[in-house]
Design an enzyme around this catalytic site. Sequence first.
Site, short mmCIF file in Angstrom:
data_model
loop_
_atom_site.label_atom_id
_atom_site.label_comp_id
_atom_site.label_asym_id
_atom_site.label_seq_id
_atom_site.Cartn_x
_atom_site.Cartn_y
_atom_site.Cartn_z
N ASP A 452 20.11 0.20 2.54
CA ASP A 452 20.79 0.37 3.82
C ASP A 452 20.52 -0.90 4.64
O ASP A 452 19.38 -1.17 5.03
CB ASP A 452 20.24 1.61 4.53
CG ASP A 452 20.99 1.94 5.81
OD1 ASP A 452 21.62 1.05 6.38
OD2 ASP A 452 20.92 3.10 6.24
N HIS A 453 21.58 -1.66 4.93
CA HIS A 453 21.40 -2.93 5.63
C HIS A 453 20.99 -2.74 7.09
O HIS A 453 20.63 -3.72 7.76
CB HIS A 453 22.69 -3.74 5.56
CG HIS A 453 22.47 -5.19 5.24
ND1 HIS A 453 21.50 -5.95 5.86
CD2 HIS A 453 23.08 -6.02 4.36
CE1 HIS A 453 21.54 -7.18 5.40
NE2 HIS A 453 22.48 -7.26 4.47
N ARG A 454 21.02 -1.51 7.57
CA ARG A 454 20.58 -1.27 8.95
C ARG A 454 19.06 -1.27 9.07
O ARG A 454 18.52 -1.53 10.14
CB ARG A 454 21.13 0.07 9.45
CG ARG A 454 22.65 0.15 9.54
CD ARG A 454 23.09 1.56 9.87
NE ARG A 454 22.68 2.53 8.85
CZ ARG A 454 22.91 3.84 8.92
NH1 ARG A 454 23.53 4.34 9.98
NH2 ARG A 454 22.52 4.64 7.96
#
Length: 482
Positions: A452-454
Amino acid sequence: MTVKTFLLPDLGEGLTEAELVRWMVAAGDEVAVDQPIAEVETAKSLVEIPCPFEGVVSTLHGEAGQMMLVDEPFISVNTGGEEAAPASEPEMERAQSYREEELAGTQTPSSEAETEAESESDEDEGSGNVLIGYGTGSAQRKTSRRRKPRGVGAGAALAVQESSEAVRVINPLVRKLARENALDINSVKGSGPQGLILRSDVEAALARPASEQPASLPVVQEPMQAAQASASKPESAAVGGSKDLRTGLPVASSQVLSGVRKTIANAMSTSRREIPEATVWVDVDVTKLLKLRSKIKETEGQAPSVMALISRFAVAGLQRFPELNSRIDVEANGSLRHTLFEGVNLGFAAQTDRGLVVPNVRDAHKLNAQELSAEFARLASVAREGKAAVADLSGSTFTINNYGVFNVDGSAAIINYPEAAILGLGRIIEKPWVVNGQLKVRSICELTLSFDHRVCDGGTAAGFLRYVADAMTDPKRALATL
């Protein structure tokens, strides 16, 4: 004669229905306290339902293949020891309860009245057995509340006025089933009390060929209802149940997803929709890892699986890169909350006859490679047998997917929502590899990480993947530091 009716218990995790797979008893059979009486399949697992009463089976409130609702009658037992007789009173109680819910929405706002009623469960001794949050002890009490009926909108009210009688079905599950299959609820003939439309009526209507479907009554829909009906109507509906309109090909089979398959589909869709994921990968020389495992097996008689060894490295890596062992939740006001965990519940993908499930090893950070290997084997076995509990199939914080068992090299796996990352293992295959300037044949495995790039940037994800890859390349050095 005393006939007691057992309601389908709360199956955990907000599950409101289950498919009745098979009865293990029949009407007239004698049953004992805690004796398994049926198997039901939820969206999570196959569950055996124990009986809280001792006596003779009076009524089975369902048939194999039927969807059963939580808190609805499941089985009636004559506890008086006499010959079982039809349980007319429990059946009437069920009809009344269903009737109140079904007719709730046919009231206009002006005639609505909010009433509350509390009822206490029988204080007879129960088994004390707890089934996923459901206790049968005498101290347990159950409170029921009649909710305020919901008024119908202007469009629906007009439809009621134009019709001689309102459609007697407000149960949201029944309406949802009809809506998802583009079935006009007005065309369904109810078999329940006073024409009440039951789930079985909707399912029977869906099973009939299109040519036999009764003509639907004209109904004025509210804009939102019309939009939902239009959106749920399939573009390639079958003509007469034989050919697909879009392709012109015969339809081999067509069914609404349910149970585990429905859960998998929803989870995958949610993951793709909610998580902005990225993937990094690396080829790893695992020749030394395989040799180390062989030596352990020679000296100790058994050795942890390759997946267990890699999992041990992954758990250690998560302690160094905790962002990947986390979760992001969307709060009511739209803000994002990032939660990191101190421990690791390690999920692993397992293929079963019921579909792909993710059992998880709780507190995996406390286990060594041998213990992880044993837990993987145990959980995979109960999952394939359909006997995994809800707790076994939920609560993981990080997942490993060994798709190498399917003889493929790599895959950009979908993250197991709501986790932040998933580690993928490809097959181990011999390839030419440069070692100290010399070309040699080595055992190579592709390692992938979808994240998850968040929760982190690519540097963190690459750092974790590189840590695990280096440990796989030089396992003795890695194990010495764990």
